[in-house]
Design an enzyme around this catalytic site. Structure first.
Site, PDB file in Angstrom:
ATOM      1  N   VAL A 227       0.807  -1.222   0.000  1.00  0.00           N
ATOM      2  CA  VAL A 227       0.000   0.000   0.000  1.00  0.00           C
ATOM      3  C   VAL A 227       0.842   1.276   0.000  1.00  0.00           C
ATOM      4  CG1 VAL A 227      -0.219   0.294   2.506  1.00  0.00           C
ATOM      5  CG2 VAL A 227      -2.118   0.942   1.004  1.00  0.00           C
ATOM      6  N   TYR A 228       2.128   1.200   0.335  1.00  0.00           N
ATOM      7  CA  TYR A 228       2.950   2.406   0.397  1.00  0.00           C
ATOM      8  C   TYR A 228       3.104   3.010  -1.000  1.00  0.00           C
ATOM      9  CZ  TYR A 228       4.393   0.886   5.109  1.00  0.00           C
ATOM     10  OH  TYR A 228       4.415   0.483   6.428  1.00  0.00           O
ATOM     11  N   SER A 229       2.625   4.223  -1.115  1.00  0.00           N
ATOM     12  CA  SER A 229       2.655   4.949  -2.397  1.00  0.00           C
ATOM     13  C   SER A 229       2.089   4.101  -3.531  1.00  0.00           C
ATOM     14  CB  SER A 229       4.075   5.423  -2.737  1.00  0.00           C
ATOM     15  OG  SER A 229       4.503   6.410  -1.839  1.00  0.00           O
TER      16      SER A 229
END
Length: 326
Positions: A60-62
């Site tokens: 989900v990071y960036s």
């Protein structure tokens, strides 16, 4: 760099883990302070030069760009066989009813997408980012077991949940002969110590490696109380975690500053040294947006706090509301 076993395994990890939420595309993420690929690569390279072999990110990071940046950098700079690459699953990756969570459908789909972004055949540690209240834990644990048996992950871990939930997951795996969690990535630092009540004793008993996130409380433990940064001014998640208890936390931060000044070292050395001496912590996950952040963090490995120093750091703490499980 020191290396230790992660939990009850033969896997060697560096005593510090590089958290890679700082790397990505700001336009595709809630945090505006993340570094683009050009600015991320020197930090990843420096971490490797300092002996860090443990890298943690999440799908989900960036919106997946963190995995892409980390994967390309490690391919260029490192020997894959010596890297411990960790990622996580749970958050929303696309619209629709199956766009998030820990269903079998989500797990088997998202591991393949993460591997594609990394450009690798496997991850070393595949972690559930949060507890999924809408999916039976039996379904989640069996799917994770199948990911391991397919060779797409070497080990599995968990993050940010109640101790009863973690124990339920461990019991489910043991009862069915499925792969067991080896690590817990939880929220732990000098101004948030609620994990000491149940989770840390559970992990000690079950021989689970603890890899805390936010070990410096988003930098609050490392700077003057009134000093601000771009992140502190724009990171609303940080504000939601710590602003409510700021008046009480200030006394802890001041103790960190006092001990650091007496020893003649940066405050980061004291904050991390406390965490490194807290059993059963294996490797705090440090974030870095500057090379100096890494260089400063490494120095904590040489610090051994005295019992009196530990007592002075812990004495001002007051109970906090539970943060980070939703």
């Amino acid at each position: 760099m020191d290396y230790v076993k992660l939990g009850n395994t033969g896997l060697d990890v560096s005593r510090l883990c590089l958290g890679c939420m700082s790397f990505g595309a700001a336009e595709r993420w809630i945090h505006q302070w993340v570094l683009n690929e050009e600015n991320s690569r020197p930090i990843i390279k420096k971490a490797l030069d300092l002996g860090i072999n443990f890298f943690d990110t999440a799908n989900v990071y960036s919106d997946g760009t963190s995995e892409e940046i980390v994967g390309r950098a490690l391919k260029d700079y490192a020997n894959r066989d010596e890297i411990v690459l960790a990622t996580k699953i749970h958050g929303r990756m696309h619209e629709g009813p199956n766009g998030s969570g820990l269903s079998r459908k989500a797990i088997l789909s998202e591991i393949d997408k993460s591997l594609m972004r990394f450009g690798t055949d496997y991850v070393d540690l595949y972690q559930i980012h949060r507890w999924d209240y809408d999916t039976p834990i039996e379904e989640t644990m069996e799917a994770l077991h199948d990911v391991v048996k397919a060779g797409k992950a070497r080990y599995i871990g968990a993050s940010a949940m109640y101790a009863w939930q973690f124990q339920k997951a461990l019991h489910t795996a043991e009862k069915n002969g499925w792969t067991r969690f080896i690590s817990m990535q939880n929220h732990l630092n000098l101004i948030y110590r609620e994990e000491e009540r149940e989770m840390l004793p559970l992990c000690r008993e079950e021989k689970i490696g603890v890899i805390p996130y936010s070990p410096l409380a988003s930098g609050r433990l490392t700077r003057n109380w009134t000093e601000t940064t771009h992140r502190s001014e724009t990171d609303h998640i940080q504000k939601s975690k710590y602003d409510a208890t700021a008046s009480a936390d200030r006394f802890v931060v001041e103790q960190v500053a006092a001990i650091a000044e007496k020893r003649g070292v940066p405050r980061i050395h004291i904050a991390l040294a406390w965490l490194l001496q807290k059993e059963p912590v294996t490797a705090p996950i440090i974030g870095a947006t500057k090379i100096s952040h890494l260089e400063d963090a490494i120095g904590a490995l040489t610090i051994k706090l005295t019992p009196d120093e530990i007592e002075s750091l812990e004495e001002p703490y007051v109970p906090h509301s539970i943060i980070g499980f939703s």
